[in-house]
Design a protein around this motif. Structure first.
Motif, PDB file in Angstrom:
ATOM      1  N   THR A  11     -48.698-147.423 -21.267  1.00 42.25           N
ATOM      2  CA  THR A  11     -49.203-147.787 -19.940  1.00 42.25           C
ATOM      3  C   THR A  11     -48.227-148.691 -19.201  1.00 42.25           C
ATOM      4  O   THR A  11     -47.890-148.437 -18.041  1.00 42.25           O
ATOM      5  CB  THR A  11     -50.572-148.490 -20.067  1.00 42.25           C
ATOM      6  N   ASN A  12     -47.773-149.744 -19.854  1.00 40.61           N
ATOM      7  CA  ASN A  12     -46.844-150.674 -19.209  1.00 40.61           C
ATOM      8  C   ASN A  12     -45.518-150.001 -18.871  1.00 40.61           C
ATOM      9  O   ASN A  12     -44.943-150.253 -17.809  1.00 40.61           O
ATOM     10  CB  ASN A  12     -46.616-151.902 -20.085  1.00 40.61           C
ATOM     11  N   GLN A  13     -45.029-149.162 -19.753  1.00 39.99           N
ATOM     12  CA  GLN A  13     -43.772-148.464 -19.500  1.00 39.99           C
ATOM     13  C   GLN A  13     -43.912-147.526 -18.297  1.00 39.99           C
ATOM     14  O   GLN A  13     -43.016-147.451 -17.451  1.00 39.99           O
ATOM     15  CB  GLN A  13     -43.336-147.685 -20.746  1.00 39.99           C
ATOM     16  N   MET A  14     -45.029-146.827 -18.215  1.00 42.16           N
ATOM     17  CA  MET A  14     -45.249-145.922 -17.086  1.00 42.16           C
ATOM     18  C   MET A  14     -45.345-146.698 -15.779  1.00 42.16           C
ATOM     19  O   MET A  14     -44.808-146.264 -14.754  1.00 42.16           O
ATOM     20  CB  MET A  14     -46.513-145.090 -17.326  1.00 42.16           C
ATOM     21  N   LEU A  56     -43.017-148.233 -10.617  1.00 45.41           N
ATOM     22  CA  LEU A  56     -42.608-149.314  -9.716  1.00 45.41           C
ATOM     23  C   LEU A  56     -41.120-149.228  -9.374  1.00 45.41           C
ATOM     24  O   LEU A  56     -40.704-149.585  -8.269  1.00 45.41           O
ATOM     25  CB  LEU A  56     -42.908-150.667 -10.349  1.00 45.41           C
ATOM     26  N   SER A  57     -40.338-148.756 -10.306  1.00 43.95           N
ATOM     27  CA  SER A  57     -38.898-148.669 -10.130  1.00 43.95           C
ATOM     28  C   SER A  57     -38.490-147.660  -9.055  1.00 43.95           C
ATOM     29  O   SER A  57     -37.458-147.827  -8.408  1.00 43.95           O
ATOM     30  CB  SER A  57     -38.245-148.299 -11.468  1.00 43.95           C
ATOM     31  N   ILE A  58     -39.293-146.649  -8.843  1.00 43.54           N
ATOM     32  CA  ILE A  58     -38.911-145.585  -7.904  1.00 43.54           C
ATOM     33  C   ILE A  58     -38.809-146.122  -6.473  1.00 43.54           C
ATOM     34  O   ILE A  58     -37.719-146.145  -5.899  1.00 43.54           O
ATOM     35  CB  ILE A  58     -39.870-144.374  -8.023  1.00 43.54           C
ATOM     36  N   PRO A  59     -39.906-146.591  -5.865  1.00 45.24           N
ATOM     37  CA  PRO A  59     -39.765-147.094  -4.489  1.00 45.24           C
ATOM     38  C   PRO A  59     -38.958-148.389  -4.418  1.00 45.24           C
ATOM     39  O   PRO A  59     -38.292-148.653  -3.409  1.00 45.24           O
ATOM     40  CB  PRO A  59     -41.210-147.300  -4.028  1.00 45.24           C
ATOM     41  N   SER A  60     -38.974-149.166  -5.485  1.00 41.63           N
ATOM     42  CA  SER A  60     -38.223-150.426  -5.480  1.00 41.63           C
ATOM     43  C   SER A  60     -36.721-150.181  -5.375  1.00 41.63           C
ATOM     44  O   SER A  60     -36.018-150.854  -4.615  1.00 41.63           O
ATOM     45  CB  SER A  60     -38.522-151.237  -6.739  1.00 41.63           C
ATOM     46  N   ALA A 106     -33.462-144.518  -9.099  1.00 42.61           N
ATOM     47  CA  ALA A 106     -34.829-144.115  -8.772  1.00 42.61           C
ATOM     48  C   ALA A 106     -35.125-142.735  -9.351  1.00 42.61           C
ATOM     49  O   ALA A 106     -36.196-142.505  -9.923  1.00 42.61           O
ATOM     50  CB  ALA A 106     -35.034-144.113  -7.253  1.00 42.61           C
ATOM     51  N   ARG A 107     -34.162-141.813  -9.235  1.00 46.55           N
ATOM     52  CA  ARG A 107     -34.338-140.462  -9.772  1.00 46.55           C
ATOM     53  C   ARG A 107     -34.481-140.501 -11.290  1.00 46.55           C
ATOM     54  O   ARG A 107     -35.315-139.811 -11.872  1.00 46.55           O
ATOM     55  CB  ARG A 107     -33.179-139.567  -9.344  1.00 46.55           C
ATOM     56  N   GLY A 108     -33.695-141.338 -11.941  1.00 50.50           N
ATOM     57  CA  GLY A 108     -33.804-141.493 -13.398  1.00 50.50           C
ATOM     58  C   GLY A 108     -35.180-142.003 -13.796  1.00 50.50           C
ATOM     59  O   GLY A 108     -35.795-141.501 -14.741  1.00 50.50           O
ATOM     60  N   SER A 109     -35.686-142.977 -13.075  1.00 48.21           N
ATOM     61  CA  SER A 109     -37.029-143.506 -13.346  1.00 48.21           C
ATOM     62  C   SER A 109     -38.091-142.444 -13.111  1.00 48.21           C
ATOM     63  O   SER A 109     -39.079-142.360 -13.844  1.00 48.21           O
ATOM     64  CB  SER A 109     -37.310-144.722 -12.462  1.00 48.21           C
ATOM     65  N   GLU A 154     -38.002-140.143 -16.083  1.00 46.02           N
ATOM     66  CA  GLU A 154     -38.543-140.871 -17.237  1.00 46.02           C
ATOM     67  C   GLU A 154     -40.073-140.904 -17.147  1.00 46.02           C
ATOM     68  O   GLU A 154     -40.770-140.658 -18.138  1.00 46.02           O
ATOM     69  CB  GLU A 154     -37.980-142.287 -17.260  1.00 46.02           C
ATOM     70  N   LEU A 155     -40.588-141.154 -15.957  1.00 40.74           N
ATOM     71  CA  LEU A 155     -42.029-141.172 -15.736  1.00 40.74           C
ATOM     72  C   LEU A 155     -42.639-139.801 -16.017  1.00 40.74           C
ATOM     73  O   LEU A 155     -43.698-139.700 -16.653  1.00 40.74           O
ATOM     74  CB  LEU A 155     -42.336-141.608 -14.306  1.00 40.74           C
TER      75      LEU A 155
END
Length: 120
Positions: A39-42, A47-51, A72-75, A78-79
């Motif tokens: 859950t925390n990793q997801m 959060l990393s994408i728009p950030s 952002a694409r990598g995150s 990963e998601l």
């Protein structure tokens, strides 16, 4: 990019925000033992994408923006992997929301790729 005054004007940023919101709703139904792991990793990935899109925009350099779009694409991917694992583990109760988010992820990946090409 002259008509774009803020990262909030970017469709890729707004879609990233939508994905993040959906992930936070989706993981609420995960088993308690997953609250501190997947859950925390997801949530961090989402959060990393728009950030990273916002940070890249704020750097005022196409080269830097392209770099942060790649993060952002990598995150994003990963998601997607984590969502597919959560589905395999039967953690996801709202299958319709899962499929909606997976489609949003595909769209966002294409949009980030296309937008990134305009900055070269």
């Amino acid at each position: 990019m002259n008509s774009i005054k803020s990262h909030k004007d970017l469709h890729i940023w707004r879609k990233g925000m939508d994905i993040t919101e959906a992930i936070f709703r989706l993981v609420k139904s995960f088993p308690k033992e997953e609250k501190d792991i997947l859950t925390n990793q997801m949530k961090r990935c989402a959060l990393s994408i728009p950030s990273n899109i916002a940070e890249g925009f704020g750097r005022n350099s196409n080269r830097s923006f392209i770099y942060f779009l790649a993060i952002a694409r990598g995150s994003l991917y990963e998601l997607e992997t984590q969502l597919l694992l959560a589905e395999r583990f039967h953690y996801i109760k709202d299958v319709q929301l899962l499929h909606t988010v997976l489609l949003q992820i595909q769209e966002e990946g294409k949009m980030i790729n296309a937008f990134s090409k305009t900055l070269h």
